[in-house]
Design a protein around this motif. Structure first.
Motif, PDB file in Angstrom:
ATOM      1  N   ALA A  21      41.601  40.725  30.752  1.00  0.00           N
ATOM      2  CA  ALA A  21      41.203  40.860  32.155  1.00  0.00           C
ATOM      3  C   ALA A  21      39.726  41.257  32.263  1.00  0.00           C
ATOM      4  O   ALA A  21      38.986  40.695  33.074  1.00  0.00           O
ATOM      5  N   GLY A  22      39.295  42.209  31.438  1.00  0.00           N
ATOM      6  CA  GLY A  22      37.901  42.642  31.465  1.00  0.00           C
ATOM      7  C   GLY A  22      36.947  41.521  31.084  1.00  0.00           C
ATOM      8  O   GLY A  22      35.870  41.385  31.677  1.00  0.00           O
ATOM      9  N   THR A  23      37.336  40.712  30.119  1.00  0.00           N
ATOM     10  CA  THR A  23      36.497  39.595  29.691  1.00  0.00           C
ATOM     11  C   THR A  23      36.421  38.518  30.775  1.00  0.00           C
ATOM     12  O   THR A  23      35.339  37.998  31.070  1.00  0.00           O
ATOM     13  N   LEU A  24      37.558  38.192  31.377  1.00  0.00           N
ATOM     14  CA  LEU A  24      37.554  37.211  32.466  1.00  0.00           C
ATOM     15  C   LEU A  24      36.694  37.697  33.632  1.00  0.00           C
ATOM     16  O   LEU A  24      35.861  36.952  34.162  1.00  0.00           O
ATOM     17  N   ASP A  25      36.870  38.961  34.015  1.00  0.00           N
ATOM     18  CA  ASP A  25      36.110  39.515  35.128  1.00  0.00           C
ATOM     19  C   ASP A  25      34.622  39.602  34.791  1.00  0.00           C
ATOM     20  O   ASP A  25      33.776  39.253  35.617  1.00  0.00           O
ATOM     21  N   GLY A  26      34.307  40.037  33.592  1.00  0.00           N
ATOM     22  CA  GLY A  26      32.908  40.126  33.171  1.00  0.00           C
ATOM     23  C   GLY A  26      32.247  38.760  33.138  1.00  0.00           C
ATOM     24  O   GLY A  26      31.113  38.593  33.592  1.00  0.00           O
ATOM     25  N   ALA A  27      32.968  37.771  32.610  1.00  0.00           N
ATOM     26  CA  ALA A  27      32.421  36.412  32.558  1.00  0.00           C
ATOM     27  C   ALA A  27      32.194  35.873  33.968  1.00  0.00           C
ATOM     28  O   ALA A  27      31.155  35.261  34.246  1.00  0.00           O
ATOM     29  N   LEU A  63      24.966  48.159  26.807  1.00  0.00           N
ATOM     30  CA  LEU A  63      26.175  48.620  26.119  1.00  0.00           C
ATOM     31  C   LEU A  63      26.954  49.620  26.961  1.00  0.00           C
ATOM     32  O   LEU A  63      28.190  49.587  26.991  1.00  0.00           O
ATOM     33  N   ALA A  64      26.241  50.497  27.671  1.00  0.00           N
ATOM     34  CA  ALA A  64      26.921  51.445  28.564  1.00  0.00           C
ATOM     35  C   ALA A  64      27.655  50.689  29.658  1.00  0.00           C
ATOM     36  O   ALA A  64      28.811  51.004  29.982  1.00  0.00           O
ATOM     37  N   GLY A  65      27.022  49.671  30.220  1.00  0.00           N
ATOM     38  CA  GLY A  65      27.662  48.865  31.256  1.00  0.00           C
ATOM     39  C   GLY A  65      28.898  48.150  30.742  1.00  0.00           C
ATOM     40  O   GLY A  65      29.929  48.097  31.420  1.00  0.00           O
ATOM     41  N   ILE A  66      28.810  47.603  29.544  1.00  0.00           N
ATOM     42  CA  ILE A  66      29.968  46.937  28.938  1.00  0.00           C
ATOM     43  C   ILE A  66      31.092  47.947  28.722  1.00  0.00           C
ATOM     44  O   ILE A  66      32.257  47.675  29.037  1.00  0.00           O
ATOM     45  N   PHE A  67      30.749  49.119  28.209  1.00  0.00           N
ATOM     46  CA  PHE A  67      31.744  50.169  27.993  1.00  0.00           C
ATOM     47  C   PHE A  67      32.425  50.550  29.304  1.00  0.00           C
ATOM     48  O   PHE A  67      33.655  50.602  29.385  1.00  0.00           O
ATOM     49  N   PHE A  68      31.632  50.814  30.348  1.00  0.00           N
ATOM     50  CA  PHE A  68      32.200  51.188  31.647  1.00  0.00           C
ATOM     51  C   PHE A  68      33.078  50.074  32.203  1.00  0.00           C
ATOM     52  O   PHE A  68      34.148  50.324  32.764  1.00  0.00           O
ATOM     53  N   HIS A  69      32.614  48.837  32.056  1.00  0.00           N
ATOM     54  CA  HIS A  69      33.361  47.685  32.563  1.00  0.00           C
ATOM     55  C   HIS A  69      34.754  47.612  31.932  1.00  0.00           C
ATOM     56  O   HIS A  69      35.759  47.474  32.637  1.00  0.00           O
ATOM     57  N   TYR A  70      34.811  47.712  30.609  1.00  0.00           N
ATOM     58  CA  TYR A  70      36.110  47.636  29.929  1.00  0.00           C
ATOM     59  C   TYR A  70      36.952  48.884  30.161  1.00  0.00           C
ATOM     60  O   TYR A  70      38.181  48.803  30.214  1.00  0.00           O
ATOM     61  N   LEU A  71      36.334  50.022  30.337  1.00  0.00           N
ATOM     62  CA  LEU A  71      37.073  51.245  30.660  1.00  0.00           C
ATOM     63  C   LEU A  71      37.765  51.105  32.020  1.00  0.00           C
ATOM     64  O   LEU A  71      38.933  51.483  32.181  1.00  0.00           O
ATOM     65  N   ILE A  72      37.070  50.529  32.969  1.00  0.00           N
ATOM     66  CA  ILE A  72      37.665  50.292  34.291  1.00  0.00           C
ATOM     67  C   ILE A  72      38.804  49.279  34.177  1.00  0.00           C
ATOM     68  O   ILE A  72      39.877  49.468  34.755  1.00  0.00           O
ATOM     69  N   ALA A  73      38.596  48.205  33.423  1.00  0.00           N
ATOM     70  CA  ALA A  73      39.660  47.208  33.227  1.00  0.00           C
ATOM     71  C   ALA A  73      40.873  47.855  32.563  1.00  0.00           C
ATOM     72  O   ALA A  73      42.020  47.582  32.947  1.00  0.00           O
ATOM     73  N   LEU A  74      40.632  48.722  31.585  1.00  0.00           N
ATOM     74  CA  LEU A  74      41.727  49.426  30.931  1.00  0.00           C
ATOM     75  C   LEU A  74      42.459  50.333  31.915  1.00  0.00           C
ATOM     76  O   LEU A  74      43.691  50.397  31.922  1.00  0.00           O
ATOM     77  N   SER A  75      41.721  51.021  32.763  1.00  0.00           N
ATOM     78  CA  SER A  75      42.335  51.917  33.746  1.00  0.00           C
ATOM     79  C   SER A  75      43.256  51.147  34.694  1.00  0.00           C
ATOM     80  O   SER A  75      44.389  51.571  34.947  1.00  0.00           O
ATOM     81  N   PHE A  76      42.771  50.017  35.200  1.00  0.00           N
ATOM     82  CA  PHE A  76      43.601  49.230  36.110  1.00  0.00           C
ATOM     83  C   PHE A  76      44.788  48.604  35.381  1.00  0.00           C
ATOM     84  O   PHE A  76      45.872  48.475  35.957  1.00  0.00           O
ATOM     85  N   THR A  77      44.621  48.222  34.137  1.00  0.00           N
ATOM     86  CA  THR A  77      45.731  47.672  33.357  1.00  0.00           C
ATOM     87  C   THR A  77      46.785  48.736  33.105  1.00  0.00           C
ATOM     88  O   THR A  77      47.984  48.488  33.282  1.00  0.00           O
ATOM     89  N   LEU A  78      46.348  49.902  32.700  1.00  0.00           N
ATOM     90  CA  LEU A  78      47.279  50.996  32.426  1.00  0.00           C
ATOM     91  C   LEU A  78      48.032  51.395  33.699  1.00  0.00           C
ATOM     92  O   LEU A  78      49.258  51.582  33.666  1.00  0.00           O
TER      93      LEU A  78
END
Length: 153
Positions: A21-27, A63-78
Motif C-alpha cells: 500500500a505504501g509503495t502504491l501510494d508513494g508511486a 529518507l526521513a520522508g520515506i520512513f514517515f510515509h511507510y510508517l503512516i502506511a503501516l499505521s493504517f494497515t495495522l
C-alpha cells in the motif's frame, strides 16, 4: 513480542500489505501529484516534522520522508487489520470497505494529521482533494481491504 497480532494475522503479512500500500501510494504521489519529482515528494512528507528545513535538506530528508510515509502506511494497515478482525461486514464487502477506508484515510490525513504538522498550509482545492481521495482509495483503501484477512467464521 509475538510475531502475530492477537487475531492471528502475522506481523509479516501486515508488513507486506503496508509495504504494498505504501509503495502504491508513494508511486502515485510521485507520478500523479509531483510529476515524477521523487525527492520533492518525500521532502514534502519530511516537512511534517522538520518544516521548511526539509526542502533545503538532502538525502537525509528524503529518507526521513520515506520512513514517515511507510510508517503512516503501516499505521493504517495495522488499524484496518485490527478492526477487520472484529467487524464482519468489512471482510464481507471488501470493495465497499476499501473505498470507504480510503475515504476515511483521506479525512484523517487532511483534517487531523496534516493540520497538526509543519507542512505548509495550502488553500482547499476541490480538484486536488478529489485526486488525493481517489489515490488513497485505490492505493491504500482497496489494497489493504483486499489483502488483510477479515473475521473468521
Amino acid at each position: 513480542m509475538s510475531s502475530s497480532t492477537s487475531n492471528n494475522i502475522s506481523l509479516k503479512s501486515i508488513l507486506m500489505v503496508a509495504f504494498i500500500a505504501g509503495t502504491l501510494d508513494g508511486a502515485a504521489a510521485v507520478i500523479i501529484l509531483a510529476k515524477f519529482k521523487f525527492a520533492a515528494t518525500f521532502k514534502y512528507i519530511a516537512s511534517a516534522l522538520f518544516g521548511k528545513a526539509a526542502f533545503s535538506g538532502g538525502t537525509e530528508m528524503i529518507l526521513a520522508g520515506i520512513f514517515f510515509h511507510y510508517l503512516i502506511a503501516l499505521s493504517f494497515t495495522l488499524f484496518y487489520a485490527i478492526i477487520a478482525r472484529k467487524l464482519q461486514f468489512l471482510s464481507a464487502n471488501k470493495l465497499v470497505s476499501g473505498i470507504l477506508y480510503g475515504l476515511l484515510v483521506w479525512m484523517i490525513m487532511n483534517l487531523i494529521v496534516v493540520p497538526l504538522t509543519q507542512i505548509p498550509h495550502v488553500d482547499f482545492n476541490l480538484q486536488r482533494a478529489l485526486i488525493n481521495a481517489v489515490i488513497l482509495i485505490f492505493c491504500i483503501g482497496l489494497p489493504i481491504a483486499i489483502l488483510i484477512p477479515g473475521e473468521r467464521h
